[in-house]
Design a protein around this motif. Structure first.
Motif, mmCIF file in Angstrom:
data_model
loop_
_atom_site.group_PDB
_atom_site.id
_atom_site.type_symbol
_atom_site.label_atom_id
_atom_site.label_comp_id
_atom_site.label_asym_id
_atom_site.label_seq_id
_atom_site.Cartn_x
_atom_site.Cartn_y
_atom_site.Cartn_z
ATOM 1 N N ILE B 6 12.517 -8.556 -1.157
ATOM 2 C CA ILE B 6 11.625 -8.784 -2.308
ATOM 3 C C ILE B 6 10.172 -8.746 -1.839
ATOM 4 C CG2 ILE B 6 10.903 -10.496 -4.037
ATOM 5 C CD1 ILE B 6 13.824 -11.370 -4.191
ATOM 6 N N ASN B 7 9.903 -9.361 -0.702
ATOM 7 C CA ASN B 7 8.543 -9.340 -0.150
ATOM 8 C C ASN B 7 8.060 -7.918 0.077
ATOM 9 O OD1 ASN B 7 7.643 -11.929 -0.088
ATOM 10 N ND2 ASN B 7 8.549 -12.399 1.907
ATOM 11 N N ARG B 8 8.958 -7.091 0.634
ATOM 12 C CA ARG B 8 8.585 -5.706 0.939
ATOM 13 C C ARG B 8 8.271 -4.952 -0.351
ATOM 14 N NH1 ARG B 8 10.359 -0.807 1.205
ATOM 15 N NH2 ARG B 8 12.315 -1.351 0.183
ATOM 16 N N LYS B 9 9.114 -5.206 -1.373
ATOM 17 C CA LYS B 9 8.899 -4.520 -2.654
ATOM 18 C C LYS B 9 7.590 -4.969 -3.294
ATOM 19 C CE LYS B 9 13.469 -3.035 -3.979
ATOM 20 N NZ LYS B 9 14.665 -3.279 -4.763
ATOM 21 N N ARG B 10 7.316 -6.275 -3.211
ATOM 22 C CA ARG B 10 6.051 -6.798 -3.764
ATOM 23 C C ARG B 10 4.864 -6.166 -3.038
ATOM 24 N NH1 ARG B 10 5.561 -12.518 -5.890
ATOM 25 N NH2 ARG B 10 3.670 -12.461 -4.662
ATOM 26 N N PHE B 11 4.998 -6.078 -1.721
ATOM 27 C CA PHE B 11 3.938 -5.492 -0.898
ATOM 28 C C PHE B 11 3.687 -4.040 -1.299
ATOM 29 C CE2 PHE B 11 3.257 -2.784 2.838
ATOM 30 C CZ PHE B 11 1.984 -3.209 3.216
ATOM 31 N N GLU B 12 4.791 -3.276 -1.436
ATOM 32 C CA GLU B 12 4.684 -1.862 -1.812
ATOM 33 C C GLU B 12 4.029 -1.713 -3.179
ATOM 34 O OE1 GLU B 12 5.608 1.266 -0.417
ATOM 35 O OE2 GLU B 12 5.415 0.007 1.361
ATOM 36 N N LEU B 13 4.434 -2.597 -4.094
ATOM 37 C CA LEU B 13 3.905 -2.530 -5.450
ATOM 38 C C LEU B 13 2.409 -2.844 -5.454
ATOM 39 C CD1 LEU B 13 4.801 -2.172 -8.434
ATOM 40 C CD2 LEU B 13 4.926 -4.656 -8.585
ATOM 41 N N ALA B 14 2.040 -3.921 -4.732
ATOM 42 C CA ALA B 14 0.618 -4.309 -4.669
ATOM 43 C C ALA B 14 -0.205 -3.184 -4.063
ATOM 44 C CB ALA B 14 0.469 -5.581 -3.848
ATOM 45 N N VAL B 20 -3.988 2.954 -7.168
ATOM 46 C CA VAL B 20 -4.243 3.492 -8.512
ATOM 47 C C VAL B 20 -5.586 2.983 -9.038
ATOM 48 C CG1 VAL B 20 -3.428 3.446 -10.905
ATOM 49 C CG2 VAL B 20 -1.802 3.793 -9.058
ATOM 50 N N VAL B 21 -5.841 1.700 -8.840
ATOM 51 C CA VAL B 21 -7.097 1.105 -9.341
ATOM 52 C C VAL B 21 -8.300 1.772 -8.667
ATOM 53 C CG1 VAL B 21 -8.468 -1.013 -9.346
ATOM 54 C CG2 VAL B 21 -6.078 -1.099 -9.985
ATOM 55 N N ILE B 22 -8.221 1.976 -7.352
ATOM 56 C CA ILE B 22 -9.334 2.623 -6.631
ATOM 57 C C ILE B 22 -9.527 4.055 -7.126
ATOM 58 C CG2 ILE B 22 -10.067 3.478 -4.348
ATOM 59 C CD1 ILE B 22 -10.436 0.489 -4.657
ATOM 60 N N ALA B 23 -8.414 4.765 -7.311
ATOM 61 C CA ALA B 23 -8.517 6.155 -7.784
ATOM 62 C C ALA B 23 -9.203 6.184 -9.152
ATOM 63 C CB ALA B 23 -7.130 6.778 -7.862
ATOM 64 N N LEU B 24 -8.791 5.293 -10.034
ATOM 65 C CA LEU B 24 -9.387 5.267 -11.373
ATOM 66 C C LEU B 24 -10.874 4.892 -11.298
ATOM 67 C CD1 LEU B 24 -6.541 3.580 -13.451
ATOM 68 C CD2 LEU B 24 -7.220 5.984 -13.472
ATOM 69 N N ALA B 25 -11.193 3.948 -10.413
ATOM 70 C CA ALA B 25 -12.597 3.507 -10.279
ATOM 71 C C ALA B 25 -13.495 4.648 -9.818
ATOM 72 C CB ALA B 25 -12.683 2.348 -9.288
ATOM 73 N N VAL B 26 -12.928 5.590 -9.109
ATOM 74 C CA VAL B 26 -13.728 6.722 -8.619
ATOM 75 C C VAL B 26 -13.729 7.875 -9.626
ATOM 76 C CG1 VAL B 26 -13.854 8.446 -6.780
ATOM 77 C CG2 VAL B 26 -13.406 6.075 -6.213
ATOM 78 N N ILE B 27 -12.605 8.045 -10.336
ATOM 79 C CA ILE B 27 -12.496 9.190 -11.255
ATOM 80 C C ILE B 27 -13.246 8.927 -12.574
ATOM 81 C CG2 ILE B 27 -10.892 10.570 -12.650
ATOM 82 C CD1 ILE B 27 -8.817 10.123 -10.361
ATOM 83 N N ILE B 28 -13.029 7.765 -13.171
ATOM 84 C CA ILE B 28 -13.574 7.511 -14.517
ATOM 85 C C ILE B 28 -15.110 7.657 -14.575
ATOM 86 C CG2 ILE B 28 -13.815 5.759 -16.348
ATOM 87 C CD1 ILE B 28 -10.928 4.880 -15.595
#
Lengths: 221, 285, 279
Positions: B6-14, B20-28
């Motif tokens: 579960i920890n690994r999955k949480r880590f991967e998700l985070a 995604v957030v960084i990509a959007l912050a640069v694209i928008i």
């Protein structure tokens, strides 16, 4: 032994001492000597670069020939390198006018430039993710690290001026704090490190000149 | 209790959420361009003022020591500097320690020459209004050679034209003959230029570096070994603002602001979470 | 399909889903590229090659970013192709910008007999040494390359001592102490504790003292020849604080630099590949 070790060490000492001494002599002849030696080193450097290209090519060709793990990827290295060399040599021999399509230039522009630029930009994601996961003010030192990073990150983008004007009624307020960090503590540390690096480089050079440091001779005898 | 899976999955998700957030912050921000007011930094202003005070025909030695991996930061600086030189009639003489950037340097010269033609009606010619000398091996030795004998280091330029008799190089053959030396560097060459070049010749020196290397230059700037420098895309944006020719530097500043704020919020949020956990305990675990 | 997935139904499904998504992305990429770049309907061959080049560049850029999802064969292919192209470019420029102008042309294309004599006089020794360097490739005669290394290393070491002493040590030490003296002696004659006094006199003195304390404490922190006890520990703790602030500042700049590179690529994809004009 003399030819393989002693003589190279003597050359290092002699040439190094000459370089050192001539730096202090303001006579034009000393300047000429430095200039001439620099030319020599540039030519030898050209051969050194050839050695680098050959070694890298040889490594990938060996991987392909011996079908070592991941040899398939080396084929792409080979294709890329041979393609560029072939188009480059063609351009040199036949000549490419401004109106012609220079495939060497094309390969550089549309393969090397985008790949080179992208590979390092990937780090933006890793840096952001690592900062999010590990940047914690767990103690005084970590708090200082975090505080300085946040202020500098914020103080170096234009939006901080708008925020400074809005919150402090001074557009330069946050910029000035970031500037103070860069101009005082940052400068102090970098200067300390420069002094340390300088002393270490001098010590290492002296060790090389006197033959104490001789790893550049390679292994064996 | 959370299992390692579960920890690994949480880590991967985070991790992927941050991406995604960084990509959007640069694209928008690309799609928005509100007027951004910012004051150019003092260290950039001094470089600009130095070039701006030069007379037509003065020569500036420029070392473009970078390759495609730092093109995003240093190419806009190259463009701004070349445009400024062409506008003022100052002659840039370009050398490099980094062969892998040669294609970019040629492109920068051509684009800046075209701009000079379209903006100020100036016809810029290689060998007369600028000299692209190109690459030579040797690192510090190239600097030692240029410090005394530029035309000995470069008997021909990048386009195979002989440097002896070249109009752009009239009156210059050593580092001290130049009004200014500027190194746009992705690596450690700024320090080499100072140590083996400008500290010996006394030529004023400026630099443009990637943001990563910029903090290292403050000791040289404050000691007077450099008159100024540009750090990263912000440095390029500052120069573009001073020159009043907005380009990639200024255009990138909104995305830069957005992405910095996102990272700051992520880091501060994670710290607030940590302190909250310390204060109130982690009941869920 | 990779062998390790054979017995795991969940992984098999995931594998096929990933393949499907990849195929879909590829189709979308090609469709968008053909729509925006239109390489088949360009005015001439150069424009067509430019359009194809931009599609290739965008494809390679996106392939490189696929690494963010996971390391994958497409990323490795792009990476190795990049290494190969860079290697080929380097090979050509070793010739074009190093060996040809410095060795080949002055000797084999010397315009006059005296030019050839001059070239031979100045270049024979370094060319011989250069060939000695190449003996590194031979196991039997590799030791000969030691002479070339000896010459290069000796020269670099001898030259480094005076230049580094001057640039890194003397000039930095001078800069570390003189502003203090300048700040005191050249301070404007203003009433103590007034605004001008703080800005003109106290500020620079305090700033210079901060730099001096920081530099000394950082140097002390890295000085391991004496045990850091009592006063020593306090000084090295101050050194650590300074270091942390500086590392934080460097980290801030590193984030800025990496994001600038990303912004550059986004500008390329949107501006040049997709041809979306920036507002």
């Amino acid at each position: 032994m003399f030819l393989k070790r002693t003589l190279p060490l003597l050359i290092v000492f002699t040439i190094g001492s000459l370089a050192f001494v001539h730096d202090f002599i303001p006579h034009p002849l000393s300047g000429e000597f430095r200039s001439e030696m620099a030319s020599w080193m540039m030519i030898i450097g050209g051969f050194g670069m050839f050695l680098g290209v050959y070694s890298l090519m040889h490594m990938h060709i060996t991987r392909i020939r011996q079908k070592m793990a991941g040899w398939g990827y080396s084929v792409f290295v080979f294709i890329g390198a041979v393609g560029m060399i072939a188009t480059g040599v063609y351009g040199d021999i036949v000549g490419v006018s401004k109106d012609d399509i220079d495939l060497f230039d094309w390969g550089y522009k549309y393969i090397q430039v985008p790949c080179g630029a992208t590979i390092f930009s990937i780090l933006a994601f890793f840096v952001a993710s690592a900062a999010f996961r590990t940047f914690r003010a767990k103690n005084m030192a970590a708090g200082l690290l975090l505080g300085a990073a946040v202020i500098v990150m914020f103080g170096r983008v234009p939006i901080c001026e708008a925020v400074g004007g809005w919150v402090f009624n001074d557009r330069q307020a946050i910029v000035n704090v970031a500037n103070a960090i860069m101009n005082y503590p940052n400068l102090a540390v970098k200067r300390g490190l420069l002094l340390g690096i300088g002393l270490a480089a001098i010590a290492q050079s002296v060790r090389v000149l006197f033959g104490v440091e001789r790893t550049y001779l390679g292994g064996a005898d | 209790m959370r299992t390692p899976e579960i920890n690994r999955k949480r880590f991967e998700l985070a991790r992927r959420c941050v991406y995604v957030v960084i990509a959007l912050a640069v694209i928008i921000p690309y799609f928005f361009n509100p007027k951004q007011e910012f004051k150019p930094m003092a260290e950039v202003v001094s470089v600009y003022e130095k070039i701006d005070a030069m007379k037509p025909g003065d020569q500036v030695l420029m070392a473009f020591d970078y390759d495609p991996s730092s093109e995003a930061e240093l190419y806009p600086m190259s463009m701004a500097l070349l445009r400024h030189c062409f506008k003022k009639g100052v002659i840039p003489v370009i050398v490099t320690h980094w062969f892998a950037g040669l294609g970019l340097f040629e492109k920068a010269c051509n684009e800046a020459a075209e701009d000079a033609n379209s903006m100020w009606g100036k016809k810029i010619v290689s060998g007369r209004d600028y000299a692209l000398l190109g690459f030579r091996p040797g690192w510090t030795d190239l600097i030692v050679k240029i410090e005394r004998d530029l035309k000995g280091a470069y008997e021909t330029d990048y386009f195979k034209q002989p440097t002896r008799g070249m109009k752009a190089l009239e009156g210059v053959n050593s580092l001290e003959d130049f009004e200014l030396m500027i190194d746009l560097a992705a690596g450690a060459t700024v320090e080499f230029w100072i140590a083996y070049g400008t500290d010996k010749s006394g030529t004023p020196m400026a630099a443009g570096t990637t943001a990563v290397s910029a903090p290292d230059l403050y000791p040289f700037y404050k000691s007077g070994q450099m008159i100024g420098f540009m750090g990263g895309l912000r440095g390029a944006a500052d120069y573009e603002k001073l020159l009043k020719i907005p380009d990639r530097g200024e255009r990138g500043m909104l995305a830069q602001s957005a992405a910095h704020i996102i990272i700051i919020l992520l880091v501060l949020g994670a710290n607030v979470h940590m302190f909250a956990k310390r204060l109130f305990g982690n009941k869920r675990d | 399909m990779p062998d390790d997935l054979q017995d795991n139904p969940k992984s098999i499904i995931r594998h096929y889903v990933e393949m499907g998504v990849l195929a879909l992305l590829l189709v979308v990429f090609l469709a968008v590229s053909l729509w925006r770049q239109d390489p088949l309907h360009q005015k001439d061959a150069a424009a067509t090659m430019k359009a194809i080049g931009l599609i290739l560049a965008a494809g390679l850029t996106l392939t490189m970013y696929s690494f963010l999802y996971r390391d994958n064969p497409l990323f490795k292919i792009a990476e190795n192709l990049y290494v190969g192209v860079a290697l080929g470019y380097m090979a050509m420029f070793v010739w074009r910008q190093a060996l040809r102008p410095m060795v080949y042309e002055p000797i084999f294309h010397a315009p006059t007999w005296s030019a050839l004599q001059t070239a031979l006089l100045h270049k024979t020794v370094p060319i011989i040494v250069g060939f000695m360097l190449l003996t590194r490739l031979s196991r039997k005669h590799g030791w000969i390359s030691r002479y070339a290394y000896a010459l290069m290393i000796g020269w670099a070491a001898g030259l480094a001592i005076p230049n580094i002493t001057n640039t890194y040590i003397l000039k930095q030490l001078y800069a570390a102490v003189t502003p203090l003296q300048q700040a005191i002696t050249s301070a404007p004659n203003t009433p103590a504790f007034s605004y001008d006094w703080f800005v003109g006199t106290a500020g620079p003195v305090v700033g210079t003292l901060v730099i001096l304390i920081g530099t000394v404490s950082v140097l002390f922190y890295f000085f391991f020849s004496v045990e850091h006890k009592k006063v020593g520990r306090a000084v090295s703790t101050v050194g650590i604080w300074f270091l942390m602030v500086s590392f934080g500042a460097s980290f801030g700049y590193t984030v800025m630099g990496r994001l600038s590179l990303l912004i550059g690529r986004v500008q390329f994809l949107l501006d040049e590949w997709l041809k979306i004009p920036s507002t």
